[in-house]
Design a protein around this motif. Structure first.
Motif, PDB file in Angstrom:
ATOM      1  N   ALA A  36     -17.597   8.388   7.242  1.00 61.70           N
ATOM      2  CA  ALA A  36     -16.724   7.728   6.270  1.00 61.70           C
ATOM      3  C   ALA A  36     -15.658   6.884   6.968  1.00 61.70           C
ATOM      4  O   ALA A  36     -15.119   7.268   8.001  1.00 61.70           O
ATOM      5  N   PRO A  37     -15.329   5.732   6.395  1.00 61.64           N
ATOM      6  CA  PRO A  37     -14.331   4.861   7.012  1.00 61.64           C
ATOM      7  C   PRO A  37     -12.913   5.375   6.791  1.00 61.64           C
ATOM      8  O   PRO A  37     -12.671   6.297   5.999  1.00 61.64           O
ATOM      9  N   SER A  38     -11.970   4.764   7.467  1.00 61.23           N
ATOM     10  CA  SER A  38     -10.564   5.111   7.331  1.00 61.23           C
ATOM     11  C   SER A  38     -10.078   4.851   5.907  1.00 61.23           C
ATOM     12  O   SER A  38     -10.371   3.809   5.309  1.00 61.23           O
ATOM     13  N   ALA A  39      -9.319   5.813   5.364  1.00 57.65           N
ATOM     14  CA  ALA A  39      -8.742   5.637   4.019  1.00 57.65           C
ATOM     15  C   ALA A  39      -7.784   4.455   3.999  1.00 57.65           C
ATOM     16  O   ALA A  39      -7.675   3.738   2.990  1.00 57.65           O
ATOM     17  N   LEU A  40      -7.086   4.232   5.100  1.00 54.51           N
ATOM     18  CA  LEU A  40      -6.145   3.115   5.156  1.00 54.51           C
ATOM     19  C   LEU A  40      -6.882   1.775   5.093  1.00 54.51           C
ATOM     20  O   LEU A  40      -6.451   0.851   4.396  1.00 54.51           O
ATOM     21  N   SER A  41      -8.010   1.667   5.794  1.00 56.43           N
ATOM     22  CA  SER A  41      -8.791   0.430   5.745  1.00 56.43           C
ATOM     23  C   SER A  41      -9.279   0.146   4.334  1.00 56.43           C
ATOM     24  O   SER A  41      -9.248  -0.999   3.867  1.00 56.43           O
ATOM     25  N   CYS A  42      -9.724   1.190   3.640  1.00 61.06           N
ATOM     26  CA  CYS A  42     -10.186   1.008   2.253  1.00 61.06           C
ATOM     27  C   CYS A  42      -9.040   0.592   1.340  1.00 61.06           C
ATOM     28  O   CYS A  42      -9.218  -0.233   0.429  1.00 61.06           O
ATOM     29  N   ALA A  43      -7.846   1.137   1.577  1.00 57.96           N
ATOM     30  CA  ALA A  43      -6.685   0.747   0.783  1.00 57.96           C
ATOM     31  C   ALA A  43      -6.324  -0.715   1.026  1.00 57.96           C
ATOM     32  O   ALA A  43      -5.918  -1.431   0.099  1.00 57.96           O
ATOM     33  N   VAL A  92     -15.451   8.267  -3.877  1.00 59.57           N
ATOM     34  CA  VAL A  92     -16.043   7.469  -4.953  1.00 59.57           C
ATOM     35  C   VAL A  92     -15.153   6.286  -5.312  1.00 59.57           C
ATOM     36  O   VAL A  92     -15.648   5.185  -5.629  1.00 59.57           O
ATOM     37  N   GLU A  93     -13.810   6.452  -5.210  1.00 60.03           N
ATOM     38  CA  GLU A  93     -12.916   5.327  -5.494  1.00 60.03           C
ATOM     39  C   GLU A  93     -13.153   4.188  -4.513  1.00 60.03           C
ATOM     40  O   GLU A  93     -13.154   3.016  -4.883  1.00 60.03           O
ATOM     41  N   HIS A  94     -13.336   4.555  -3.249  1.00 58.91           N
ATOM     42  CA  HIS A  94     -13.569   3.527  -2.228  1.00 58.91           C
ATOM     43  C   HIS A  94     -14.926   2.865  -2.418  1.00 58.91           C
ATOM     44  O   HIS A  94     -15.079   1.656  -2.198  1.00 58.91           O
ATOM     45  N   ARG A  95     -15.931   3.628  -2.841  1.00 58.34           N
ATOM     46  CA  ARG A  95     -17.245   3.031  -3.082  1.00 58.34           C
ATOM     47  C   ARG A  95     -17.196   2.051  -4.246  1.00 58.34           C
ATOM     48  O   ARG A  95     -17.864   1.005  -4.221  1.00 58.34           O
ATOM     49  N   ARG A  96     -16.399   2.367  -5.266  1.00 61.49           N
ATOM     50  CA  ARG A  96     -16.229   1.428  -6.391  1.00 61.49           C
ATOM     51  C   ARG A  96     -15.584   0.127  -5.919  1.00 61.49           C
ATOM     52  O   ARG A  96     -15.971  -0.974  -6.328  1.00 61.49           O
ATOM     53  N   ILE A  97     -14.581   0.265  -5.036  1.00 59.57           N
ATOM     54  CA  ILE A  97     -13.877  -0.916  -4.527  1.00 59.57           C
ATOM     55  C   ILE A  97     -14.839  -1.813  -3.746  1.00 59.57           C
ATOM     56  O   ILE A  97     -14.898  -3.034  -3.958  1.00 59.57           O
ATOM     57  N   LEU A  98     -15.619  -1.212  -2.864  1.00 59.05           N
ATOM     58  CA  LEU A  98     -16.531  -2.009  -2.038  1.00 59.05           C
ATOM     59  C   LEU A  98     -17.701  -2.551  -2.844  1.00 59.05           C
ATOM     60  O   LEU A  98     -18.252  -3.610  -2.512  1.00 59.05           O
ATOM     61  N   ALA A  99     -18.094  -1.854  -3.911  1.00 66.77           N
ATOM     62  CA  ALA A  99     -19.136  -2.382  -4.792  1.00 66.77           C
ATOM     63  C   ALA A  99     -18.647  -3.671  -5.461  1.00 66.77           C
ATOM     64  O   ALA A  99     -19.428  -4.617  -5.650  1.00 66.77           O
ATOM     65  N   ARG A 100     -17.349  -3.726  -5.784  1.00 61.38           N
ATOM     66  CA  ARG A 100     -16.771  -4.955  -6.346  1.00 61.38           C
ATOM     67  C   ARG A 100     -16.876  -6.103  -5.352  1.00 61.38           C
ATOM     68  O   ARG A 100     -17.167  -7.245  -5.716  1.00 61.38           O
ATOM     69  N   TRP A 101     -16.640  -5.801  -4.067  1.00 55.43           N
ATOM     70  CA  TRP A 101     -16.723  -6.863  -3.063  1.00 55.43           C
ATOM     71  C   TRP A 101     -18.165  -7.362  -2.905  1.00 55.43           C
ATOM     72  O   TRP A 101     -18.396  -8.565  -2.787  1.00 55.43           O
ATOM     73  N   LEU A 102     -19.134  -6.443  -2.941  1.00 55.49           N
ATOM     74  CA  LEU A 102     -20.534  -6.856  -2.838  1.00 55.49           C
ATOM     75  C   LEU A 102     -20.940  -7.776  -3.986  1.00 55.49           C
ATOM     76  O   LEU A 102     -21.781  -8.661  -3.809  1.00 55.49           O
ATOM     77  N   GLU A 103     -20.335  -7.578  -5.149  1.00 55.70           N
ATOM     78  CA  GLU A 103     -20.640  -8.450  -6.288  1.00 55.70           C
ATOM     79  C   GLU A 103     -20.289  -9.900  -5.999  1.00 55.70           C
ATOM     80  O   GLU A 103     -20.935 -10.825  -6.501  1.00 55.70           O
ATOM     81  N   THR A 104     -19.260 -10.128  -5.169  1.00 55.98           N
ATOM     82  CA  THR A 104     -18.895 -11.511  -4.820  1.00 55.98           C
ATOM     83  C   THR A 104     -19.965 -12.166  -3.949  1.00 55.98           C
ATOM     84  O   THR A 104     -19.973 -13.383  -3.796  1.00 55.98           O
ATOM     85  N   LEU A 105     -20.863 -11.370  -3.388  1.00 59.88           N
ATOM     86  CA  LEU A 105     -21.952 -11.880  -2.555  1.00 59.88           C
ATOM     87  C   LEU A 105     -23.265 -11.971  -3.329  1.00 59.88           C
ATOM     88  O   LEU A 105     -24.315 -12.253  -2.756  1.00 59.88           O
ATOM     89  N   ILE A 147       0.826  -1.202   0.000  1.00 62.77           N
ATOM     90  CA  ILE A 147       0.000   0.000   0.000  1.00 62.77           C
ATOM     91  C   ILE A 147       0.861   1.253   0.000  1.00 62.77           C
ATOM     92  O   ILE A 147       0.547   2.252  -0.671  1.00 62.77           O
ATOM     93  N   ALA A 148       1.962   1.232   0.743  1.00 57.64           N
ATOM     94  CA  ALA A 148       2.814   2.416   0.902  1.00 57.64           C
ATOM     95  C   ALA A 148       3.341   2.936  -0.427  1.00 57.64           C
ATOM     96  O   ALA A 148       3.622   4.128  -0.568  1.00 57.64           O
ATOM     97  N   ARG A 149       3.461   2.067  -1.415  1.00 56.67           N
ATOM     98  CA  ARG A 149       4.035   2.467  -2.708  1.00 56.67           C
ATOM     99  C   ARG A 149       3.040   3.183  -3.604  1.00 56.67           C
ATOM    100  O   ARG A 149       3.437   3.857  -4.563  1.00 56.67           O
ATOM    101  N   ARG A 150       1.723   3.020  -3.319  1.00 55.54           N
ATOM    102  CA  ARG A 150       0.754   3.545  -4.288  1.00 55.54           C
ATOM    103  C   ARG A 150      -0.443   4.268  -3.656  1.00 55.54           C
ATOM    104  O   ARG A 150      -1.387   4.618  -4.357  1.00 55.54           O
ATOM    105  N   ILE A 151      -0.397   4.540  -2.349  1.00 59.72           N
ATOM    106  CA  ILE A 151      -1.549   5.148  -1.696  1.00 59.72           C
ATOM    107  C   ILE A 151      -1.718   6.608  -2.121  1.00 59.72           C
ATOM    108  O   ILE A 151      -0.732   7.307  -2.395  1.00 59.72           O
ATOM    109  N   ASP A 152      -2.963   7.060  -2.192  1.00 58.76           N
ATOM    110  CA  ASP A 152      -3.280   8.427  -2.598  1.00 58.76           C
ATOM    111  C   ASP A 152      -3.274   9.324  -1.356  1.00 58.76           C
ATOM    112  O   ASP A 152      -4.135   9.200  -0.480  1.00 58.76           O
ATOM    113  N   ALA A 153      -2.301  10.227  -1.285  1.00 62.21           N
ATOM    114  CA  ALA A 153      -2.166  11.094  -0.108  1.00 62.21           C
ATOM    115  C   ALA A 153      -3.371  12.008   0.076  1.00 62.21           C
ATOM    116  O   ALA A 153      -3.677  12.428   1.208  1.00 62.21           O
TER     117      ALA A 153
END
Length: 446
Positions: free
Chosen positions: A327-334, A134-147, A115-121
């Protein structure tokens, strides 16, 4: 001179008579350890005066507590807490329905290095917008698709935990003064949140698939048109009974709610443990709020909650979130983004399923109770029992160094006597769990 009682008088915030509210308030404080063994309860007349209730109300409540084994009366001295803490022993907690610990330091170290190499400051330098980046919502929407749930990121709200997502859903679907129909035995956190939000609760009958459609239909038919009405239920690995609804039952619930024009709040926090059944929100996205969270699916330290919204409620959600950002922690979303990309999430969920089955198998073997309700992928087992008997066993377990959930916390109706014991298997070490279940088996047989 009599010792002063350390208890701050209160009545539980439930719809019941004063005696029942007093019983619940005291029972909760005793079982949760806020009152210690040997602590003196207030004198009858003094407590009646402070609470503004009749003397008979206090006498009745104290008698119920003594029958449940939570208190003892000593002639000429007063009423005392009967539970004694296990002297010098560490308490084993079977009251928190957490997943087993499967994450290793090696996986976390590798994840954080990547994560340290590519995280968005900017995600750390700027406040997150309502509902999350919105980036984090896209990521979590992908996870919901697995369900099995396809979610538009614009209809997805991220919070700092599943309880925050559930609280927001109750605010939007029901609101203060609204009626929330739910299973008569359900998740204690949902009961507490609904009451805190001013919702009126009504418990409905359940069977081996959860909420019964005929009970729901009858309740909706009997409901007046005043105020908002919503239905809250956990269709997958119901907490605490562990049952899962089949597809036809889910469709029946959806059809009844659609005809009645009421919202559904689906608690899907255990869906990742048993992902084979379609979510209610996939069957009826236009009337359903789907609540989820990663603390149950991956680990308690990953505090990310998700709430999918029916179309048209985005502005209403934003209005609530303006006053109380969640909103959740940016680190948790990363971390989640990395684990989705690398396949770690699938590996963790596979390990969790294996450990859950090992622990539920242990419970079935050691308890050897015919009535025990369990599911191999659930983090708890459920033993149906009369409410008073369950309360007495909770008190006795506490004296043996084992913390259990108070049965009153799981019940919607203060008058309902058909309750039980929820034994949470995920939190303790396997050795501690074995020791606790061995003691409970002895107590149950006795």
């Amino acid at each position: 001179m009599l010792l002063q009682s350390p208890w701050a008088p209160r009545l539980a915030d439930i719809e019941a008579n004063a005696a029942e509210r007093l019983v619940l308030a005291l029972a909760d404080d005793i079982i949760e350890g806020r009152l210690a063994g040997g602590d003196r309860l207030p004198a009858h007349r003094d407590l009646a005066w402070k609470l503004g209730v009749g003397l008979g109300t206090v006498t009745k409540a104290y008698a119920v507590l003594e029958r449940r084994g939570l208190t003892r009366s000593v002639k000429g001295r007063g009423t005392f807490v009967a539970i004694q803490e296990a002297h010098g022993e560490r308490q084993i907690d079977l009251s928190s329905n957490a997943p087993p610990a499967t994450l290793s330091a090696r996986i976390l170290a590798k994840t954080l290095t990547g994560i340290a190499r590519r995280i968005d400051a900017d995600h750390f330098n700027l406040y997150a917008p309502p509902g999350g980046h919105v980036e984090h919502r896209r990521i979590l929407a992908r996870w919901l698709e697995t369900l099995g749930l396809s979610a538009d990121p614009s209809h997805l709200v991220l919070t700092s935990g599943g309880r925050q997502a559930l609280a927001l859903a109750f605010q939007l679907a029901c609101g203060p003064g609204g009626l929330l129909l739910t299973e008569r035995i359900t998740y204690p956190g949902a009961i507490a949140l609904a009451r805190r939000n001013g919702c009126r609760l009504q418990g409905l009958e359940i069977d081996t698939e959860g909420m019964m459609p005929e009970a729901l239909a009858a309740a909706l038919d009997a409901t007046s048109s005043r105020g908002r009405v919503a239905v809250y239920l956990t269709p997958t690995l119901h907490n605490p009974t562990t049952v899962t609804m089949g597809v036809s039952r889910r469709q029946a619930i959806v059809d009844i709610c659609r005809r009645a024009g009421v919202w559904i709040v689906e608690d899907g926090v255990y869906a990742a443990s048993d992902p084979g059944v379609v979510p209610l929100a996939a069957l009826a996205p236009d009337i359903s709020f789907h609540v989820n969270g990663l603390s149950k699916s991956l680990g308690p330290g990953l505090q990310i909650g998700l709430l999918t919204l029916p179309p048209g409620l985005e502005d209403a959600a934003k209005e609530h979130l303006q006053d109380m950002p969640m909103a959740p922690s940016a680190l948790s979303c990363a971390v989640v983004e990395d684990w989705l990309t690398t396949g770690v999430i699938s590996s963790i969920q596979r390990d969790l399923r294996h450990e859950a089955r090992r622990r539920s198998g242990l419970a079935v073997s050691l308890l050897a109770m015919r009535d025990l309700a369990w599911h191999p992928d659930a983090y708890n087992v459920w033993l149906p029992m009369e409410r008073g008997a369950a309360s007495r066993l909770v008190a006795e377990a506490m004296t043996n160094g084992i913390r259990l959930t108070a049965p009153d916390a799981l019940m919607v109706d203060a008058h309902d006597q058909a309750s039980g014991l929820r034994l949470c298997l995920g939190g303790p070490s396997f050795d501690d769990l074995t020791a606790a279940l061995t003691v409970l088996s002895r107590l149950l047989k006795r």
